[in-house]
Design a protein around this motif. Structure first.
Motif, PDB file in Angstrom:
ATOM      1  N   HIS B  65      48.915  47.184  43.560  1.00 52.49           N
ATOM      2  CA  HIS B  65      49.022  46.631  42.211  1.00 52.49           C
ATOM      3  C   HIS B  65      47.838  46.975  41.309  1.00 52.49           C
ATOM      4  CE1 HIS B  65      52.283  44.427  44.041  1.00 52.49           C
ATOM      5  NE2 HIS B  65      52.597  43.881  42.890  1.00 52.49           N
ATOM      6  N   ILE B 109      52.904  51.994  47.058  1.00 56.29           N
ATOM      7  CA  ILE B 109      53.535  50.730  46.687  1.00 56.29           C
ATOM      8  C   ILE B 109      54.191  50.149  47.940  1.00 56.29           C
ATOM      9  CG2 ILE B 109      55.193  49.564  45.196  1.00 56.29           C
ATOM     10  CD1 ILE B 109      55.039  51.946  43.293  1.00 56.29           C
ATOM     11  N   HIS B 111      56.678  48.494  48.682  1.00 53.12           N
ATOM     12  CA  HIS B 111      58.117  48.652  48.927  1.00 53.12           C
ATOM     13  C   HIS B 111      58.541  50.112  49.083  1.00 53.12           C
ATOM     14  CE1 HIS B 111      57.881  44.535  48.029  1.00 53.12           C
ATOM     15  NE2 HIS B 111      57.732  44.689  46.746  1.00 53.12           N
ATOM     16  N   ASP B 130      55.859  39.201  46.896  1.00 51.78           N
ATOM     17  CA  ASP B 130      56.231  40.071  45.791  1.00 51.78           C
ATOM     18  C   ASP B 130      57.749  40.019  45.664  1.00 51.78           C
ATOM     19  OD1 ASP B 130      55.001  42.700  44.208  1.00 51.78           O
ATOM     20  OD2 ASP B 130      57.148  42.756  44.622  1.00 51.78           O
ATOM     21  N   HIS B 132      59.991  41.923  44.497  1.00 50.53           N
ATOM     22  CA  HIS B 132      60.828  43.099  44.751  1.00 50.53           C
ATOM     23  C   HIS B 132      60.947  43.469  46.228  1.00 50.53           C
ATOM     24  CE1 HIS B 132      60.189  43.352  40.419  1.00 50.53           C
ATOM     25  NE2 HIS B 132      61.469  43.625  40.480  1.00 50.53           N
ATOM     26  N   SER B 347      57.083  53.109  39.742  1.00 51.81           N
ATOM     27  CA  SER B 347      57.423  51.758  40.218  1.00 51.81           C
ATOM     28  C   SER B 347      58.252  51.782  41.494  1.00 51.81           C
ATOM     29  CB  SER B 347      58.161  50.923  39.179  1.00 51.81           C
ATOM     30  OG  SER B 347      59.558  51.105  39.295  1.00 51.81           O
ATOM     31  N   CYS B 348      58.285  50.640  42.166  1.00 57.46           N
ATOM     32  CA  CYS B 348      59.017  50.543  43.430  1.00 57.46           C
ATOM     33  C   CYS B 348      60.513  50.712  43.251  1.00 57.46           C
ATOM     34  CB  CYS B 348      58.711  49.220  44.118  1.00 57.46           C
ATOM     35  SG  CYS B 348      59.111  47.787  43.115  1.00 57.46           S
ATOM     36  N   CYS B 408      51.232  50.969  41.516  1.00 56.22           N
ATOM     37  CA  CYS B 408      52.215  50.287  40.664  1.00 56.22           C
ATOM     38  C   CYS B 408      52.065  50.683  39.202  1.00 56.22           C
ATOM     39  CB  CYS B 408      52.053  48.773  40.767  1.00 56.22           C
ATOM     40  SG  CYS B 408      52.439  48.127  42.397  1.00 56.22           S
ATOM     41  N   CYS B 411      54.002  49.695  35.711  1.00 51.86           N
ATOM     42  CA  CYS B 411      55.084  48.748  35.946  1.00 51.86           C
ATOM     43  C   CYS B 411      54.628  47.353  35.564  1.00 51.86           C
ATOM     44  CB  CYS B 411      55.521  48.771  37.404  1.00 51.86           C
ATOM     45  SG  CYS B 411      56.729  47.506  37.773  1.00 51.86           S
ATOM     46  N   LEU B 412      53.398  47.010  35.891  1.00 53.38           N
ATOM     47  CA  LEU B 412      52.885  45.710  35.465  1.00 53.38           C
ATOM     48  C   LEU B 412      51.483  45.785  34.911  1.00 53.38           C
ATOM     49  CD1 LEU B 412      51.968  43.118  38.244  1.00 53.38           C
ATOM     50  CD2 LEU B 412      51.502  45.546  38.363  1.00 53.38           C
ATOM     51  N   ASN B 430      61.294  47.982  36.498  1.00 55.59           N
ATOM     52  CA  ASN B 430      62.338  46.972  36.694  1.00 55.59           C
ATOM     53  C   ASN B 430      62.257  45.767  35.775  1.00 55.59           C
ATOM     54  OD1 ASN B 430      60.090  45.599  37.907  1.00 55.59           O
ATOM     55  ND2 ASN B 430      60.448  46.910  39.672  1.00 55.59           N
ATOM     56  N   ARG B 436      55.007  42.858  29.609  1.00 53.83           N
ATOM     57  CA  ARG B 436      54.975  43.272  31.007  1.00 53.83           C
ATOM     58  C   ARG B 436      54.106  44.516  31.230  1.00 53.83           C
ATOM     59  NH1 ARG B 436      56.056  41.991  36.473  1.00 53.83           N
ATOM     60  NH2 ARG B 436      56.448  43.940  37.549  1.00 53.83           N
TER      61      ARG B 436
HETATM   62  S1  SF4 Z   1      57.646  45.667  40.666  1.00 53.68           S
HETATM   63 FE1  SF4 Z   1      56.052  46.955  39.904  1.00 53.68          FE
HETATM   64  S2  SF4 Z   1      54.224  45.775  40.307  1.00 53.68           S
HETATM   65 FE2  SF4 Z   1      55.794  44.905  41.612  1.00 53.68          FE
HETATM   66  S3  SF4 Z   1      55.616  46.021  43.556  1.00 53.68           S
HETATM   67 FE3  SF4 Z   1      57.092  47.098  42.267  1.00 53.68          FE
HETATM   68  S4  SF4 Z   1      55.900  48.682  41.285  1.00 53.68           S
HETATM   69 FE4  SF4 Z   1      54.473  47.170  42.021  1.00 53.68          FE
END
Ligand code: SF4
Lengths: 196, 473
Positions: B65, B109, B111, B130, B132, B347-348, B408, B411-412, B430, B436
């Protein structure tokens, strides 16, 4: 662990739908290794953009009961969200519905997150806006919300309700009791034993 | 033996240690993934109570992250990020947990890493602090996002307290049109069922469309289950799953693999399996889809105009108005042609090798529009390495994309990659929530990675189907 049966305090109105946890605590404040100090950053970005945000208004600074809308706490699983609300002073939330992870996080921290109808929420919103000093009581034994001479029904899944009332909402102590059963169960799960 | 149990119930029952007084089950957890953001407080809780990690070999840590994606040399320039890195390193050593650090070639990441390493397997219960985590359901596992207190519970007991959700089968049959991706399928489902439609449910994705998908596409779909309110989502394991896993580092080898594969395949919901609810969609109705608002359900097909406020239910109109205001968009306008400022592939949800390959096909021989800042952030160091071997990094760089390290990222935006002001970003991530992507007024349009690539090239939201034929050189 304290038993949580009844929360009494003044309210803060935030009757909006789909409030996500990124808004409750923006990601940049997750750069921390403790939850301390998160309270002052609750809703920080919303507050920057809206000078009228309830979390900034002097009359709500003592509030402990948050009145929200539908799907409150959706999005990220960050426990930082309820932690920041608690540190700001919130002890109970009344909303139309919640995202599940957020709800679970609240419960495990001893914060009842009860559901109420839209009409109830609108009535509470109105009452709080008319008089910020109005006391509100959320009673988990009777599942009633009292606000002045008005009374409303609210709901809470039974497992959360009993955990709060009996003070067993932090499940760790209960989970720890079953160490031998845990190990027995693990021995029966094929991948725990590498499919031997 | 008639078998009415779906996969979810089979896996749940296998892992249920006991029913607690609250009525919830104490569920045994097979794989616990942790990362730097939601674990430090959990380790602190263990320390406070003098507890150990019960099954340290069932927990794997990575960092994603907060890691910068430009320069990953330590110490990080951001001192708070550096403090979090030191915390997870210290915690993992103290509690005996394996950490895939930035200097480990397997980092990425969480995931993306789990499946890539074969840590994620069918029939497991998988949790991570998390939301996701639902991604891992692509393998036919129960994969749940949890809060930090629960991270502590799982560390200390390898179990957590959880109420059993209902199971809804989400069926998509038929054939997806050209240019329509797994991301479009998931955005379409969320659009139709709403961001709260899945509350109380686990989703089983079933039907021809998911059967034909690769594992990476399945991960994209399961990843966004949470955006539709579902507690988790999964797809039954099949030969595609078994083939993907074979030979991965954490997967059993030899005879044990055959045994595992047999067990995995038997977990799948059979033809008699029962569900609490079933919804069906037709693949032919799905277009490349783009979100226009501030929740992932506020989306349209690329050829549609944004619906007028009056077409929404009265109790939704306040939110819709707020979405239009925040996004600086208007009712009845087309989404196609909307000028963008930033393009983010990562991103994941969409940063795996197949995502990069498909996006590179759109980009090859073309150039990012002058006014657009575009970046590609691979999901893991291994994805990055593979892409470089295939020359994808060069295709992206030549086209004007920044080619980054794994994380990440935007993404955030907990690392330095952020939107500025009210920039509008075409993003393969996502969440399009307000703020965000790191700027309190930043705006996000979610779409597939190929659609992001097309938007980057044209400088505006584009129907990728118009760029599917290679650029003439
Ligand atoms: S949603 Fe974004 S911040 Fe959360 S694990 Fe996936 S890539 Fe990382």
């Amino acid at each position: 662990m304290n038993e949580v049966e009844k929360i009494t305090g003044t309210g803060i109105p935030l009757l909006l739908d789909d409030i996500d946890t990124d808004r409750i605590i923006p990601a940049r404040f997750l750069r921390c290794v403790t939850f301390e100090g998160l309270g002052e950053h609750a809703f920080e970005d919303d507050r920057i953009q809206d000078p009228e945000h309830p979390f900034d208004k002097p009359e709500y600074q003592e509030a402990s009961i948050l009145v929200g809308g539908r799907n409150f706490g959706c999005g990220s699983s960050r426990e930082h969200a309820p932690q920041s609300l608690i540190r700001w002073g919130i002890q109970a939330i009344i909303a139309e519905s919640y995202a599940e992870i957020f709800f679970g996080n609240c419960t495990s921290l001893g914060v009842p997150a009860v559901c109420a109808s839209r009409q109830t929420l609108e009535a509470l919103d109105k009452a709080i806006k008319q008089n910020a000093k109005q006391e509100i009581t959320v009673d988990l034994k009777t599942m009633k919300i009292a606000c002045g001479d008005q009374q409303f029904d609210c709901t809470l899944p039974e497992n959360a309700r009993s955990a709060l009332i009996s003070g067993t909402y932090d499940f760790l102590a209960q989970l720890l009791k079953s160490t031998s059963e845990i190990k027995e169960r693990a021995a029966e799960v094929p991948y725990f034993t590498s499919f031997a | 033996m008639s078998n009415t149990k779906n996969l979810f119930d089979k896996v749940w029952d296998l892992h249920s240690v006991k029913t607690l007084d609250s009525g919830q089950d104490q569920l045994l957890i097979g794989l616990h993934l942790i990362h730097e953001v939601t674990s430090p407080q959990a380790f602190e809780m263990l320390r406070d109570r003098g507890l150990k990690v019960l099954f340290p070999e069932r927990t794997i840590a990575t960092v994603d992250h907060i890691v910068p994606t430009e320069n990953q040399a330590r110490p990080f320039a951001d001192l708070l990020a550096e403090e979090m890195m030191s915390a997870i390193e210290k915690n993992c050593i103290e509690f005996g947990v394996t950490l895939l650090d930035v200097n480990d070639s397997r980092q990425g990441i969480v995931h993306v890493v789990g499946p890539e390493q074969g840590l994620t397997q069918p029939g497991m219960t998988i949790v991570c602090g998390d939301s996701h985590t639902s991604t891992h359901g692509a393998f036919g596992s129960i994969a749940l996002g949890i809060g930090t207190s629960q991270v502590a519970h799982v560390l200390a007991t390898q179990t957590m307290a959880l109420g059993r959700p209902k199971v809804r089968q989400v069926v998509v049959n038929g054939e997806l049109g050209p240019g329509v991706t797994a991301k479009d399928v998931t955005l379409h489902i969320i659009r139709k069922l709403g961001v709260q439609g899945g509350v109380g449910y686990a989703y089983e994705y079933a039907g021809e469309v998911f059967d034909r998908m690769s594992m990476e596409e399945r991960m994209t779909v399961c990843n966004m289950s949470i955006e539709g309110g579902a507690r988790c989502g999964y797809i039954n394991p099949d030969q595609t799953t078994v083939d993907y896993l074979k030979g991965r580092p954490f997967v059993p080898q030899g005879a044990a693999f055959d045994k595992a594969a047999e067990w995995w395949l038997n977990l799948a919901s059979g033809p008699d399996a029962k569900f609490d609810d079933v919804v069906e969609f037709d693949a032919a109705d799905i277009e490349p889809t783009v979100t226009w608002g501030i929740t992932p359900a506020q989306s349209v097909g690329i050829s549609e105009n944004l619906a007028p406020i009056s077409s929404y239910a009265p109790d939704e109109q306040t939110l819709i108005k707020e979405a239009f205001r925040y996004m600086e968009l208007e009712e009845n306008q087309p989404i196609k042609g909307q000028k963008i400022d930033v393009a983010f592939i990562g991103s994941c949800t969409n940063s795996r090798i197949s995502d990069l390959r498909e996006a590179a096909k759109v980009v090859e021989g073309r150039h990012v529009a002058d006014h657009v800042r575009a970046l590609v952030v691979p999901g893991s160091q291994l994805v990055r390495k593979q892409a470089i071997e295939e020359g994808l990094d060069k295709i992206f760089s030549d086209a004007g994309f920044e080619w980054r390290e794994a994380g990440c990222s935007m993404c955030l935006a907990m690392n330095p990659d952020k939107l500025v002001g009210n920039e509008l970003c075409a993003s393969s991530s996502n969440r399009n929530f307000k703020g965000r992507q790191g700027s309190p007024t930043g705006r996000t349009l979610l779409m597939s990675p190929t659609m992001v690539a097309a938007a980057a090239i044209n400088g505006c939201v584009t129907d990728v189907r118009e760029l599917l034929t290679p650029a003439t050189v």
